[in-house]
Design an enzyme around this catalytic site. Structure first.
Site, PDB file in Angstrom:
ATOM      1  N   TYR A 193      20.144 -32.234  -0.819  1.00  0.00           N
ATOM      2  CA  TYR A 193      20.081 -33.655  -0.465  1.00  0.00           C
ATOM      3  C   TYR A 193      19.025 -34.386  -1.286  1.00  0.00           C
ATOM      4  CZ  TYR A 193      19.265 -37.764   2.532  1.00  0.00           C
ATOM      5  OH  TYR A 193      19.093 -39.041   3.029  1.00  0.00           O
TER       6      TYR A 193
ATOM      7  N   LYS B  38      19.174 -37.748  -4.010  1.00  0.00           N
ATOM      8  CA  LYS B  38      18.437 -38.999  -3.860  1.00  0.00           C
ATOM      9  C   LYS B  38      17.589 -39.303  -5.091  1.00  0.00           C
ATOM     10  CE  LYS B  38      20.232 -39.951   0.051  1.00  0.00           C
ATOM     11  NZ  LYS B  38      21.178 -41.076   0.171  1.00  0.00           N
TER      12      LYS B  38
END
Length: 257
Positions: free
Chosen positions: A159, A163
């Site tokens: 994740y 980002k």
């Protein structure tokens, strides 16, 4: 009725907006005069969110579906054009968080995270920018990053990678989009009170203790930053990432009970 006309004559597309941060952004854009195409994977959430905005006097159309699917993304952009005549603001908010130990993280979860967070955001940006370029009047695109794109966080290797990548995408696309009057930026929220996080009874106490400002963000804190970056007041800001975290990344203590 909308509270102001800051975004009057603007048309916004917001993904992942059935609840939480995305809904707060869509709602505030509509309150300030924008026509909003509201997307969420959950059909019920999307329709309820759009209805809430309409009941408050805003203009909002629900368009539920998978924001990681490139064909759906193209259809979504064309639906905004058919409904409202143009597209001037796009907020790629849809994303998925799947925690997991790095040594055991499986390919299926990896592909899901990459598919929505990166493929979906990239091709939504591409489709929106093509439309804005053809309109010839500029526009604003906003990507949704996270503080974990700046600081390590347990269990979020995949994740966090997405980002950080989105922030680099915003920076790189300055080269392609600026000649067409299109700005692109990212917002990086820290701990934020949403329907998902408030299900955890330890969330508020832990993040209040380790956040210098003494509390997690509200969805309105993030929406305020997002609206600034797609507003006329920020027309000379592009390729930037704005962290909204109450100071957490300045000190970065881990969220342990």
């Amino acid at each position: 009725m909308p509270q102001s006309n800051t975004y009057q004559h603007q048309v916004a597309l917001v993904t992942g907006a059935g609840q939480g941060i995305g809904f707060a952004i869509a709602r505030e854009l509509a309150r300030q005069g924008a026509a909003v195409l509201l997307n969420d994977l959950d059909h019920t959430l999307a329709k309820q969110a759009a209805e809430t905005i309409r009941q408050e006097g805003g203009t909002c159309l629900a368009y539920p579906g998978d924001a990681s699917d490139v064909t759906f993304i193209a259809d979504m952009v064309q639906t905004a054009i058919a409904a409202f005549g143009k597209l001037t603001i796009v907020i790629a908010n849809a994303g998925i968080t799947i925690f997991g130990d790095f040594f055991d993280y499986n390919p299926e979860d990896f592909e899901r995270v990459m598919g929505l967070n990166l493929r979906g955001s990239f091709f939504l940006t591409q489709a929106a920018a093509r439309q804005m370029r053809s309109q010839g009047s500029g526009g604003s695109i906003l990507l949704m990053s996270s503080v974990v794109g700046h600081q390590a966080h347990p269990g979020l290797a995949a994740y966090s990678m997405t980002k950080a990548a989105l922030e680099m995408l915003a920076k790189n696309l300055v080269l392609d989009l600026s000649p067409h009057g299109i700005s692109i930026n990212a917002v990086a929220p820290g701990a934020t009170l949403t329907e998902r996080t408030t299900d955890d009874p330890t969330y508020i106490p832990i993040w209040s203790r380790i956040t210098p400002m003494g509390r997690p963000a509200t969805v309105d804190d993030i929406a305020n930053a997002a609206l600034f970056l797609v507003s006329p007041q920020s027309r000379h800001i592009t390729g930037q990432s704005l962290i909204v975290d109450g100071g957490w990344t300045a000190v970065s203590p881990p969220p342990v009970a």
